[in-house]
Design an enzyme around this catalytic site. Structure first.
Site, PDB file in Angstrom:
ATOM      1  N   LEU A 120       0.816  -1.218   0.000  1.00  0.00           N
ATOM      2  CA  LEU A 120       0.000   0.000   0.000  1.00  0.00           C
ATOM      3  C   LEU A 120       0.847   1.264   0.000  1.00  0.00           C
ATOM      4  O   LEU A 120       0.394   2.313  -0.459  1.00  0.00           O
ATOM      5  CB  LEU A 120      -0.929   0.010   1.220  1.00  0.00           C
ATOM      6  CG  LEU A 120      -1.947  -1.134   1.320  1.00  0.00           C
ATOM      7  CD1 LEU A 120      -2.710  -1.039   2.638  1.00  0.00           C
ATOM      8  CD2 LEU A 120      -2.907  -1.100   0.147  1.00  0.00           C
ATOM      9  N   GLY A 121       2.044   1.168   0.540  1.00  0.00           N
ATOM     10  CA  GLY A 121       2.878   2.364   0.598  1.00  0.00           C
ATOM     11  C   GLY A 121       4.252   2.088   1.156  1.00  0.00           C
ATOM     12  O   GLY A 121       4.464   1.096   1.862  1.00  0.00           O
ATOM     13  N   ASN A 122       5.190   2.959   0.831  1.00  0.00           N
ATOM     14  CA  ASN A 122       6.552   2.885   1.355  1.00  0.00           C
ATOM     15  C   ASN A 122       6.891   4.202   2.027  1.00  0.00           C
ATOM     16  O   ASN A 122       6.677   5.265   1.445  1.00  0.00           O
ATOM     17  CB  ASN A 122       7.563   2.619   0.230  1.00  0.00           C
ATOM     18  CG  ASN A 122       7.484   1.203  -0.298  1.00  0.00           C
ATOM     19  OD1 ASN A 122       7.489   0.245   0.476  1.00  0.00           O
ATOM     20  ND2 ASN A 122       7.408   1.051  -1.613  1.00  0.00           N
ATOM     21  N   GLY A 123       7.389   4.119   3.251  1.00  0.00           N
ATOM     22  CA  GLY A 123       7.790   5.323   3.969  1.00  0.00           C
ATOM     23  C   GLY A 123       9.251   5.243   4.354  1.00  0.00           C
ATOM     24  O   GLY A 123       9.928   4.252   4.074  1.00  0.00           O
ATOM     25  N   SER A 124       9.747   6.303   5.005  1.00  0.00           N
ATOM     26  CA  SER A 124      11.157   6.329   5.389  1.00  0.00           C
ATOM     27  C   SER A 124      11.473   5.302   6.468  1.00  0.00           C
ATOM     28  O   SER A 124      12.613   4.859   6.597  1.00  0.00           O
ATOM     29  CB  SER A 124      11.540   7.731   5.875  1.00  0.00           C
ATOM     30  OG  SER A 124      10.634   8.191   6.852  1.00  0.00           O
ATOM     31  N   PHE A 125      10.449   4.898   7.234  1.00  0.00           N
ATOM     32  CA  PHE A 125      10.701   3.966   8.326  1.00  0.00           C
ATOM     33  C   PHE A 125      10.052   2.598   8.113  1.00  0.00           C
ATOM     34  O   PHE A 125      10.073   1.759   9.008  1.00  0.00           O
ATOM     35  CB  PHE A 125      10.215   4.554   9.665  1.00  0.00           C
ATOM     36  CG  PHE A 125      10.805   5.896   9.969  1.00  0.00           C
ATOM     37  CD1 PHE A 125      12.159   6.123   9.811  1.00  0.00           C
ATOM     38  CD2 PHE A 125      10.001   6.935  10.397  1.00  0.00           C
ATOM     39  CE1 PHE A 125      12.713   7.370  10.083  1.00  0.00           C
ATOM     40  CE2 PHE A 125      10.545   8.187  10.672  1.00  0.00           C
ATOM     41  CZ  PHE A 125      11.906   8.402  10.522  1.00  0.00           C
ATOM     42  N   GLY A 126       9.456   2.361   6.958  1.00  0.00           N
ATOM     43  CA  GLY A 126       8.845   1.053   6.764  1.00  0.00           C
ATOM     44  C   GLY A 126       7.947   0.964   5.552  1.00  0.00           C
ATOM     45  O   GLY A 126       7.802   1.916   4.783  1.00  0.00           O
ATOM     46  N   ASP A 139       2.521  15.622  14.592  1.00  0.00           N
ATOM     47  CA  ASP A 139       2.811  15.345  13.174  1.00  0.00           C
ATOM     48  C   ASP A 139       1.558  15.474  12.314  1.00  0.00           C
ATOM     49  O   ASP A 139       1.317  14.654  11.418  1.00  0.00           O
ATOM     50  CB  ASP A 139       3.432  13.954  13.018  1.00  0.00           C
ATOM     51  CG  ASP A 139       4.264  13.830  11.743  1.00  0.00           C
ATOM     52  OD1 ASP A 139       4.598  14.875  11.148  1.00  0.00           O
ATOM     53  OD2 ASP A 139       4.581  12.695  11.341  1.00  0.00           O
TER      54      ASP A 139
END
Length: 354
Positions: free
Chosen positions: A51-57, A168
């Site tokens: 579903l998605g890629n982030g900086s931490f996972g 945040d």
């Protein structure tokens, strides 16, 4: 409410402050009852998509093997968390997700880990990010913006009652469900504190002046960010956005509150934004003992059916088109990345309590 649900029927005949007090007691019980995750990897789930890629996972769509329920699994590399100094944040995120229960907040369904990764199993909210929808339509009219802003205000009120600073707030951290209501996600920067703290964290465009200036700050930083969010909803851009992404210049503008108010903002919206984005925290709307009530009673929110919003009885101005649990049309296309598998347990001492 049960451990694994956020369903709660709010009675408009009850004093909402009493309801919040009851929710606070329930939160406290869950906060003080934390359990360690088993070393079961994702063996109880079938991975269906990314579903998605982030900086931490990475966030994946998974389906439980024992039933037909779908969830979002947030997978985080232990090595990356250690390298990026995010160990405390991930423990904190799990803690908050496990304790918080509110209609407009994501909560923890399950958690697990293996030698290389940590996994947070969360409800599937497959209407996509509010950020993506907002970028597509560019601007919301004020009625549309008020629908989302009311939910965010209620969520902040709940978090502050639980002594949580969110820290945040931004459109990327707000998801839309199939009915068009919001779910706030990503609690890595959330901190439980009664008074003030001084950690520098958050997203540059949404930071309050006191955070930028490394001064101690309290929960009113969330109300500053709320002002920026509402401005962005209607203006289609952040008040402090810099074209060349010069962060130092952006910070200097934030510290003196140097931004332009669009001429098409109504006087009520103008007043709300100006009241929230006050450099002097003693004058900032929301920064009082009755802070959230002051925000909710502002003239821009006049006519909002707060209990109707809480019970999700108000028709959303936009409902995402979703054909089923595996409909990923509201997400960007992401590819699976190979997961490495170690024969040794990575950093067991750092993640023992996860």
């Amino acid at each position: 409410m049960s451990q694994h649900t956020s369903q709660y029927v709010f009675n408009s005949k009850e004093d909402y402050n009493v309801i919040l007090d009851n929710m606070s007691r329930e939160f406290e019980e869950r906060w003080n009852h934390q359990t360690q995750s088993p070393y079961t990897n994702l063996e109880n789930y079938i991975t269906r998509a990314v579903l998605g890629n982030g900086s931490f996972g990475t966030v994946m769509l998974v389906r439980e093997k024992s039933g037909k329920n779908y969830y979002a699994a947030k997978m985080m590399s232990k090595e990356d968390l250690v390298r990026l100094k995010q160990v405390a944040h991930v423990h904190n995120e799990k803690h908050v997700l496990n304790a918080a229960r509110f209609p407009f907040l994501i909560y923890l369904v399950d958690s697990t880990k293996c030698f290389d990764y940590l996994y947070l199993i969360l409800p599937l909210v497959n209407g996509g990010e509010l950020f993506s929808y907002h970028r597509r339509v560019r601007k919301f009219n004020e009625k549309h913006a008020r629908f989302y802003a009311a939910q965010v205000a209620l969520a902040l009120e709940y978090m502050h009652k639980m002594h949580l600073m969110y820290r945040d707030l931004k459109p990327e951290n707000i998801l839309l469900d199939q009915r068009g209501y919001i779910k706030i996600t990503d609690f890595g920067f959330t901190k439980r504190v009664d008074g003030r703290t001084s950690t520098l964290c958050g997203t540059p465009e949404y930071l309050a002046p006191e955070i930028v200036q490394l001064r101690p700050y309290n929960k009113s930083v969330d109300w500053w960010a709320f002002g920026i969010l509402v401005y962005e909803f209607v203006a289609g851009r952040s008040p402090f956005a810099i074209h060349n992404r010069d962060v130092i210049l952006m910070y200097s503008k934030i510290c003196i509150c140097d931004y332009k108010m669009p001429s098409y903002f109504t006087s009520q919206l103008r007043s709300l934004v100006e009241s929230l984005m006050q450099v002097d925290t003693s004058k900032r709307l929301g920064n009082s003992n009755d802070g959230s009530s002051d925000v909710k009673s502002h003239p821009w929110f006049q006519g909002v059916d707060w209990f109707g919003i809480l019970n999700q009885e108000v028709t959303a101005p936009y409902q995402p088109t979703i054909s089923g649990a595996e409909d990923l049309s509201n997400f960007e296309n992401f590819e699976f990345k190979d997961r490495y598998k170690s024969r040794i347990n990575r950093h067991p001492e750092l993640f023992a309590n996860f």
